[in-house]
Design a protein around this motif. Structure first.
Motif, PDB file in Angstrom:
ATOM      1  N   THR A  18       0.618  -5.811   6.871  1.00  0.00           N
ATOM      2  CA  THR A  18       1.091  -7.126   7.309  1.00  0.00           C
ATOM      3  C   THR A  18      -0.071  -8.098   7.440  1.00  0.00           C
ATOM      4  O   THR A  18       0.032  -9.270   7.042  1.00  0.00           O
ATOM      5  N   HIS A  49      10.238   0.441   5.300  1.00  0.00           N
ATOM      6  CA  HIS A  49       9.939  -0.488   4.221  1.00  0.00           C
ATOM      7  C   HIS A  49      10.630  -0.029   2.942  1.00  0.00           C
ATOM      8  O   HIS A  49      11.298   1.012   2.912  1.00  0.00           O
ATOM      9  N   MET A  92       8.898  -4.847   4.363  1.00  0.00           N
ATOM     10  CA  MET A  92       7.967  -5.124   3.283  1.00  0.00           C
ATOM     11  C   MET A  92       8.356  -4.333   2.044  1.00  0.00           C
ATOM     12  O   MET A  92       9.004  -3.284   2.138  1.00  0.00           O
ATOM     13  N   ARG A  93       7.949  -4.834   0.890  1.00  0.00           N
ATOM     14  CA  ARG A  93       8.113  -4.096  -0.362  1.00  0.00           C
ATOM     15  C   ARG A  93       6.715  -3.707  -0.836  1.00  0.00           C
ATOM     16  O   ARG A  93       5.865  -4.556  -1.084  1.00  0.00           O
ATOM     17  N   VAL A 105      -1.568 -10.505  -5.958  1.00  0.00           N
ATOM     18  CA  VAL A 105      -0.761  -9.803  -4.959  1.00  0.00           C
ATOM     19  C   VAL A 105      -1.720  -9.109  -3.993  1.00  0.00           C
ATOM     20  O   VAL A 105      -2.756  -8.579  -4.411  1.00  0.00           O
ATOM     21  N   ASP A 127       5.154  -7.227  -1.643  1.00  0.00           N
ATOM     22  CA  ASP A 127       4.327  -7.724  -0.547  1.00  0.00           C
ATOM     23  C   ASP A 127       2.902  -7.193  -0.606  1.00  0.00           C
ATOM     24  O   ASP A 127       1.962  -7.876  -0.207  1.00  0.00           O
ATOM     25  N   ALA A 128       2.742  -5.960  -1.071  1.00  0.00           N
ATOM     26  CA  ALA A 128       1.410  -5.370  -1.128  1.00  0.00           C
ATOM     27  C   ALA A 128       1.397  -4.221  -2.125  1.00  0.00           C
ATOM     28  O   ALA A 128       2.418  -3.563  -2.353  1.00  0.00           O
ATOM     29  N   ASP A 173      -1.683 -15.366   2.640  1.00  0.00           N
ATOM     30  CA  ASP A 173      -1.089 -16.679   2.872  1.00  0.00           C
ATOM     31  C   ASP A 173      -2.121 -17.709   3.311  1.00  0.00           C
ATOM     32  O   ASP A 173      -1.963 -18.897   3.092  1.00  0.00           O
ATOM     33  N   VAL A 194      -1.027  -9.281   3.969  1.00  0.00           N
ATOM     34  CA  VAL A 194      -0.096 -10.291   3.462  1.00  0.00           C
ATOM     35  C   VAL A 194      -0.363 -11.625   4.142  1.00  0.00           C
ATOM     36  O   VAL A 194      -0.404 -12.684   3.496  1.00  0.00           O
ATOM     37  N   SER A 195      -0.572 -11.612   5.469  1.00  0.00           N
ATOM     38  CA  SER A 195      -0.870 -12.857   6.191  1.00  0.00           C
ATOM     39  C   SER A 195      -2.185 -13.451   5.704  1.00  0.00           C
ATOM     40  O   SER A 195      -2.317 -14.672   5.577  1.00  0.00           O
TER      41      SER A 195
END
Length: 341
Positions: free
Chosen positions: A330, A21, A1-2, A91, A66-67, A337, A333-334
């Motif tokens: 994670t 990460h 991840m970033r 974001v 990513d976050a 989506d 991020v999910s």
């Protein structure tokens, strides 16, 4: 991840960036509080990149992130000002609360509790102790607890100096909350060393305390973290005098080094310091008495210190800390989506 985060709390960030990460850290000329960049007193891995606002905007536009890990209420505004991106909308974002509430203990509203992206569940508030989570009023915001993780410094305790050490940043300004009066009370009875920012202002308060605390200017230190551990390891015991604070990482780091602990039985200290690792007491006279006993009995002090180290390694594992953060980020991020923001 970033992951994008500001360098706010040095010790906590040092642990966090040990993960697998990539970390983007804002930097500004002169390295002020909103742009400290990489740590200069601790060795961070190469996965931490410092970017000025223009570079940050370019990175978000071309590489994405990513976050965002927010730690102060105004950081969402900085993100939008510098990049045009909105935390929790453009974001995924998480808000990490390092502290216990500073106002009325059980009635302080968290500054983000009523912010739209938090109140509607888009940005969770993460606390570093269960005590903090209990005390903050976060309204309808989603909350989580991820307790500290401590990089293992190794068992470095020698206890060779018959002194009690304390780490207190700005002890004069934060007087009662930091327990500076408790620290001075103990320093009347046993030799003490005080480490942290702004400790030089303590000299005038320590010097009138008599021969035990005389010459205190030679025992006040503002050291980088890389030197602090080596110094702490030589003290006989660690004093955590705070009345009201989040769980101090300096306390956990001292325990990981192998120091026995003296502390007030407040906030999260009960969970961090089990009976075999130290003594918790609301009576400064009792803390001073135990300090005198340990100064006279290094074997007893070392036994408590060994238990303190074992407790920290078992309950504040760096690997567990990093895994929990990766899982939470994670999931965010999910979640992004799954929802049309």
């Amino acid at each position: 991840m970033r992951i994008l985060l500001w360098h706010v709390h040095g010790s906590w960030t040092t642990a966090f960036v040990q993960g697998a990460h990539e970390y983007l850290v804002p930097v500004l000329p002169g390295r002020p509080a909103d742009g400290r960049g990489r740590a200069r007193t601790w060795d961070w891995p190469g996965s931490v990149r410092e970017l000025d606002p223009r570079e940050l905007r370019r990175a978000l536009d071309t590489e994405g992130v990513d976050a965002v890990l927010l730690q102060r209420p105004h950081e969402a505004g900085l993100l939008h000002e510098w990049t045009g991106y909105r935390a929790g909308r453009d974001v995924p974002a998480v808000y990490l609360e390092h502290d216990a509430p500073g106002g009325p203990a059980a009635a302080t509203r968290h500054p983000l509790a009523d912010v739209g992206v938090v109140a509607d569940g888009r940005v969770p508030i993460v606390h570093v102790t269960r005590f903090n989570a209990l005390m903050w009023d976060t309204g309808s915001a989603r909350t989580a607890v991820i307790e500290h993780g401590v990089p293992d410094p190794g068992h470095r305790y020698t206890g060779e100096r018959e002194r009690v050490a304390a780490v207190v940043n700005e002890p004069v300004r934060r007087w009662r909350a930091a327990g500076t009066d408790v620290l001075l009370h103990v320093a009347r009875e046993v030799p003490a060393e005080v480490y942290g920012m702004g400790t030089e202002l303590l000299a005038e308060h320590l010097s009138p305390l008599g021969p035990t605390a005389a010459g205190a200017a030679g025992r006040l230190y503002d050291l980088p973290q890389s030197e602090l551990h080596a110094r702490l390891a030589g003290a006989r015991a660690y004093l955590h005098p705070y009345r009201w604070t989040s769980l101090g990482l300096a306390l956990l780091e001292a325990m990981a080094l192998g120091l026995p602990v003296l502390a007030l039985p407040v906030t999260a200290a009960y969970a961090a310091v089990p009976p075999e690792a130290g003594v918790l007491s609301a009576d400064p006279d009792e803390l001073a008495a135990v300090a005198r006993r340990w100064l006279a009995d290094p074997a007893e002090a070392a036994t408590y210190g060994k238990a303190a180290r074992e407790h920290v390694l078992a309950h504040y594992s760096l690997d567990v800390f990093l895994d929990r953060w990766t899982t939470l980020l994670t999931q965010e991020v999910s979640r992004e989506d799954r929802h049309d923001l």
